[in-house]
Design an enzyme around this catalytic site. Structure first.
Site, PDB file in Angstrom:
ATOM      1  N   SER A  96      -3.192  -1.725   2.721  1.00 32.77           N
ATOM      2  CA  SER A  96      -3.374  -0.919   1.528  1.00 32.77           C
ATOM      3  C   SER A  96      -3.505   0.581   1.796  1.00 32.77           C
ATOM      4  O   SER A  96      -3.315   1.380   0.890  1.00 32.77           O
ATOM      5  CB  SER A  96      -4.613  -1.391   0.771  1.00 32.77           C
ATOM      6  OG  SER A  96      -5.784  -1.126   1.524  1.00 32.77           O
ATOM      7  N   SER A 149      -5.521  -3.629   6.409  1.00 27.19           N
ATOM      8  CA  SER A 149      -5.150  -2.465   5.603  1.00 27.19           C
ATOM      9  C   SER A 149      -5.168  -1.132   6.332  1.00 27.19           C
ATOM     10  O   SER A 149      -4.715  -0.128   5.789  1.00 27.19           O
ATOM     11  CB  SER A 149      -6.048  -2.368   4.371  1.00 27.19           C
ATOM     12  OG  SER A 149      -5.620  -3.274   3.387  1.00 27.19           O
ATOM     13  N   LYS A 198      -8.868   8.269   1.994  1.00 27.18           N
ATOM     14  CA  LYS A 198      -8.357   7.181   1.144  1.00 27.18           C
ATOM     15  C   LYS A 198      -9.119   7.193  -0.174  1.00 27.18           C
ATOM     16  O   LYS A 198     -10.355   7.335  -0.180  1.00 27.18           O
ATOM     17  CB  LYS A 198      -8.549   5.840   1.869  1.00 27.18           C
ATOM     18  CG  LYS A 198      -7.912   4.647   1.160  1.00 27.18           C
ATOM     19  CD  LYS A 198      -8.097   3.353   1.951  1.00 27.18           C
ATOM     20  CE  LYS A 198      -7.385   2.178   1.305  1.00 27.18           C
ATOM     21  NZ  LYS A 198      -7.553   0.928   2.085  1.00 27.18           N
TER      22      LYS A 198
END
Lengths: 95, 495, 484
Positions: free
Chosen positions: B159, B183, B78
């Site tokens: 997210s 997330s 990420k």
């Protein structure tokens, strides 16, 4: 609690986010919607309840007083958008 | 098909020399070249030569018999984890050109275990969002499509939407995520993969760009529950550089999967049966309960009375912390700078141009709830309610070993939906937020498709630092569900 | 109340409280492993944490906590076993995080007190409200470029103690005495070097004025005053400014001001529109700080002797006066020096020598006690030579001057110069005989009743022996001969 334009302007100033007048009003409306929803918290009785700080599973650890870091000026300054010699630079600040 | 393996399968294949780490990496790079332009799951793909060099080093370690637990396994990272020498953007214009001179602890641990990084995956800007729509590098598209509707682009959740899309589509065997209010779990559910948010303190936060410090926690996003355990073993561990890092030993998490769950007590929180919960979600939940009963678990009704305030509490605390955490993006030492004649002018221009609208709104909301005259009514009140939420969990865990809930109130929705009303968007996190508030571990497991052909996930929540029981229960759900569906956009399709 | 301002409408008194920022002595910073040395190259003592890079986290320096507790104990203050770090949020170019980590609601040290002594000998107690730990900011340089300010983060993140007094101060002189006493305590404890020129101790001064018997009126805060003299001046001019405003029917605005020593005035620092709202909240990167009482006890047991205690002990142990003891304990190094000289010797004589000849010599040669050309051991040895009558007091001064000059030992100087005291009665008698023979007229006058001439004869005999004769023996022998 409902948010007025002056307060919106004040918090934008506090947060140092430059908003145009029209953006301010749109922001005010958006935040107001969220605040209206958040106000449901008012109904919770928290008498005698301590606020949660940290996750309360540990207490603060401390480190030894040793110099283990620093001396990396070039690596730091290489990330900066503007420098002069060994310094970061900003528009002149008058006190 | 090398891009369709689990970590466990790939690790076994590498160890048996059925294929090389180089072949494995190359297959993923090819898949990324082919599919990433459509999915936009990666913001940055590492140069092929670098990826292959890492893979070659892994192959050498296999040959030498010194391979680590993640050795040669190609994964996505990420783009919130700082990676030394590799641009790290947080999906923000603010950091569009930021190349950290340091490696986050979590990614350093993964590199130490031999993992091969493919690139940096897309996310909501600064991890603030539930749809991956707020990325400055454009939205990520969910590789799943509604049955009979190939044109509507769905969100991958957020997210960590780039990570979930990449893992689902075969652009990485697994990926790292971060979870502040859901997330990891919500995008895992939306993309039909496994996502684990560990106990707060399990993974170091050092070098991961902060959103809300008291909630942020890194975790694995994988194709199987055992993979989640394996990858967490590599990611987790005490870090003296993070004052909130736990110094508990890291168990062999993957061994918890497959352990009998007979006799474990599974709590079903009454409050999660929210009015308006869609029938497909409710049905999947009932199915999950039935599977666990069949596996020998005892199912118990429990109450988490303050859980309904979880989301509102979260939307005070997370913005408050973010308003302070993001103050460092001021145009002086790193990142974007917009020039102006005065210092305040530089701040205001830089932060207006560098942050997208959602981030700006959250910073402003956080500034407001902390400001003089409002602190007690909002922030202090929220921290007290947070205590009550945490007590709810502690009380429940006096009688049950885990809780079972849906991960999200719906399947993936279309890009552009829920965009006008932030509260509607926030409601996606209604089931994931409470565990974040309490700091307990929670896992999302894909258990089936709804009638439109989209994956749904169930969430297993456990006691502080008891990821093992969570993984055991997750493993039982996984075995019962036998979820083997593959999204319509996948590296294996047409390959 | 000796300090008042006579206005047209009556008599005003001043109310002053001080917030002192004292840099904690430690090797590394409060929350990072970067060094704290003063005067290093710009931006070399900066870590990723100090520059607030994305994802960087604070880890508390244990020694800084210990130093704060030692200081709290030295101020006879309450030690809080539970304290917490908060963020104080504001934007400035010297503040990389956009917030300062400080302690707002739950400081590590609570109420204490400092007793101060004024010129006229009065002793007063000034209350301490609290002491907390916080990060220092970086430094801005404004004179390097016409349009830019330059930022040096070497000081960013260095540990500070903020020590807040009660508004108990009523005179500029008290403010000076308070700061000197606080600095003395910090130096004794080794928790802050108290160097105001280098900025390791700075004071914010809260000033208001009122008429006798009134409640507090609005106060102004004068920021970052960097010498004791300026603090006293700033209080005077600020109090006068406020009296002027009140007496003209105006209102004093609560605001932050700067003292300009050049113009001898204070001026406003920030306009009202910029009113700060610091949005304090508990730092989520740090957990509550919980201390063990046993550890605090251990720190207390190992605390050095504090100035007030040392002063009392010097009086009792060495029989010296209260005032002299105060002078000798003013600086720890002087106190140590004195004690090394006085131990096992005549304490009063040691005090006379240290405060007289030694201080004069240090002054003359531009030395400090640390660089004294005469060691405490050497001065002690010299006092031994007086005590065992090897030299007399007068010769001792000559020996001492030689010690200052050459750094040689007193014994060597006595030998080299043949200054050993004459105690041989034969030699003294011979000198007396020679003097009497030289001055038959004076002898006649003395014997006819002019007793005052005895001193003249003593002087002549001492001169005859080049000052080396034992004065008491000269006295006795002379008396015997003259009165024979």
């Amino acid at each position: 609690m409902s948010l007025d334009l002056a307060t919106t302007r004040r918090i934008a100033k506090l947060a140092r986010i430059g908003l145009e007048e029209n953006e301010l009003e749109a922001t005010r409306q958006k935040l107001n919607g969220i605040l209206g929803w958040i106000d449901q918290l008012a109904e919770v009785d928290v008498t005698g309840v301590p606020p949660m700080v940290g996750t309360e599973t540990e207490t603060l650890r401390q480190r030894e007083d040793k110099v283990t870091d620093g001396n990396c000026r070039n690596a730091l300054l290489a990330c900066a958008p503007e420098t002069s010699g060994p310094f970061y630079t900003v528009p002149k600040v008058v006190e | 098909m090398l891009t369709g393996l689990t970590l466990t399968q790939a690790r076994a294949g590498l160890a048996a020399r059925k294929f090389s780490a180089r072949e494995l990496a190359q297959a993923h790079l090819d898949a990324i070249t082919r599919l990433n332009p459509g999915l936009n799951a990666y913001i940055t793909v590492l140069p092929e030569a670098d990826v292959l060099a890492s893979a070659d080093a892994a192959d050498a370690r296999y040959a030498a018999g010194t391979a680590g637990i993640m050795d040669g396994l190609p994964i996505g990272v990420k783009d919130l984890f700082c990676t030394k020498g590799v641009r790290t953007t947080a999906a923000s214009k603010m950091l569009a050109d930021f190349v950290p001179p340091y490696e986050s602890t979590v990614t350093a641990n993964l590199l130490g275990a031999g993992a091969v990084f493919l690139g940096k995956t897309n996310l909501d800007e600064f991890a603030m969002g539930s749809a991956n729509m707020s990325s400055a590098f454009g939205p990520t598209t969910n590789p799943w499509k509604r049955k009979g509707d190939d044109t509507t682009a769905l969100v991958p959740g957020g997210s960590s939407g780039g990570s979930s899309a990449a893992v689902a589509a075969g652009l990485a065997l697994a990926a790292t995520g971060t979870d502040t209010g859901g997330s990891i779990r919500q995008p895992a559910a939306y993309c039909g993969i496994v996502g684990l948010k560990p106990t707060y303190g399990r993974c170091s936060r050092w070098g991961t760009i902060a959103f809300a410090s008291s909630l942020d926690q890194a975790g694995p996003m994988t194709r199987s529950v055992a993979d989640a355990g394996l990858m967490l073993e590599a990611m987790a561990g005490f870090d003296a550089k993070d004052s909130t890092s736990s110094n508990r030993a890291v168990p062999a998490f993957h061994k918890a999967v497959g352990k009998s769950v007979k006799g474990l007590r599974v709590g079903i929180p009454a409050e999660y049966r929210a009015p308006g919960l869609p029938a497909d979600v409710l049905a999947m939940w009932e199915q999950g309960i039935a599977w666990l009963k069949a596996a020998g678990c005892e199912v118990v009704d429990v109450s988490l009375p303050h859980t309904r305030y979880g989301l509102t509490t979260y939307y005070i605390i997370a913005p408050a912390e973010c308003s302070s955490n993001l103050a460092r993006y001021d145009g002086i030492r790193f990142g974007m700078r917009k020039d102006a004649p005065s210092l305040d002018g530089v701040y205001e221009a830089t932060r207006a141009a560098g942050f997208g609208q959602e981030v700006r709104n959250r910073i402003l909301m956080g500034t407001y709830v902390l400001s003089a005259g409002y602190y007690d009514a909002y922030y202090l009140k929220a921290q007290k309610v947070r205590t009550l939420i945490k007590r709810d969990f502690e009380q429940a865990f006096e009688t049950v070993d885990v809780l079972l809930t849906p991960t999200a109130p719906s399947a993936a929705f279309a890009q552009g939906e829920n965009m006008d009303d932030p509260v509607q968007m926030y409601l996606n996190d209604i089931f994931t937020v409470p565990a974040s508030m309490a700091g307990v571990p929670a896992l999302s497991v894909p258990v089936g498709l709804n009638e439109t052909g989209l994956p749904l996930g169930l969430q297993v929540i456990g006691r502080h630092f008891d990821e093992e029981t969570v993984l055991s229960i997750g493993g039982a759900l996984e075995a019962a569900a036998g979820f083997t569906h593959i999204p319509s956009v996948h590296a294996g399709a047409g390959a | 109340m000796s300090y008042t301002i006579e206005g047209r409408t009556g008599t005003w008194e001043i109310v002053v409280g001080l917030e002192v920022h004292a840099q904690i002595i430690s090797h590394s910073k409060l929350f990072s492993g970067a060094a704290t040395t003063f005067g290093s190259d710009p931006n070399t003592q900066v870590s990723l944490v100090d520059a607030a890079f994305p994802g960087m986290l604070p880890v508390l320096n244990h020694e800084c906590v210990a130093q704060a507790i030692r200081t709290g104990l030295g101020l006879k203050a309450q030690i809080n076993l539970h304290s917490r770090f908060d963020r104080k949020n504001y934007f400035y170019a010297d503040l990389p995080q956009g917030y300062q980590i400080s302690q707002f609601e739950h400081p590590i040290v609570g109420k204490g007190a400092i007793s101060i002594e004024l010129q006229n000998g009065d002793v007063r107690e000034i209350g301490i409200t609290r002491l907390h730990i916080e990060q220092d900011a970086g430094k801005l340089l404004h004179d390097q470029d016409p349009t830019k300010s330059f930022v040096d983060l070497n000081r960013s993140g260095v540990a500070l103690m903020e020590i807040v007094s009660e508004p108990d101060i009523r005179e500029p002189e008290e403010a000076g005495a308070y700061l000197r006493k606080l600095r003395q305590i910090l130096r004794y404890l080794g928790t802050c070097d108290g160097n105001m020129e280098e900025g390791s101790m700075r004071a914010d001064v809260n000033v208001s004025v009122r008429k006798a018997g009134e409640d507090f009126r609005t106060r102004c805060e004068i920021k970052n005053v960097n010498s004791i003299r300026f603090v006293m001046q700033a209080i005077e001019v600020e109090a006068a400014r406020q009296v002027e405003i009140w007496e003209n029917g105006g209102e004093v605005d609560q605001e932050t001001r700067l003292f300009d020593p050049g113009r001898g005035e204070t001026r406003t620092m920030r306009s009202k529109e910029d009113a700060h709202d610091y949005r304090y909240f508990p730092d989520p990167d740090l957990l509550p700080l919980v201390l063990e009482q046993a550890w605090v006890d251990e720190l207390a047991a190992n605390l050095p002797e504090l100035p007030d205690d040392k002063r009392a002990r010097f009086q009792a142990e060495y029989g010296i006066a209260f005032y002299d003891a105060g002078v000798l304990v003013a600086e720890q190094a002087v106190a140590d020096y004195y004690e090394a000289v006085a131990r096992g010797r005549d304490g009063k004589l040691a005090a006379t020598w240290v405060m007289g000849e030694l201080f004069a010599a240090l002054n003359r040669t531009s030395n400090t006690i640390e660089t004294s050309p005469v060691s405490a051991a050497a001065l002690g040895k010299m006092l031994d030579l007086i005590a065992d009558k090897t030299i007399n007091g007068k010769i001792a001064k000559e020996v001492f001057e030689d010690m200052v000059e050459t750094g040689e030992s007193p014994e060597a100087i006595v030998e080299k110069k043949g200054l050993r005291q004459v105690t041989d009665t034969g030699a003294i008698d011979a000198a007396i005989a020679a003097v009497l023979a030289k001055h038959p007229d004076k002898l006649e006058e003395y014997r006819s009743g002019k007793d005052k001439l005895f001193g003249f004869f003593v002087g002549q005999v001492m001169k005859e022996t080049k000052g080396k004769a034992n004065p008491a023996m000269v006295n006795d022998a002379l008396k015997a001969q003259l009165d024979a």
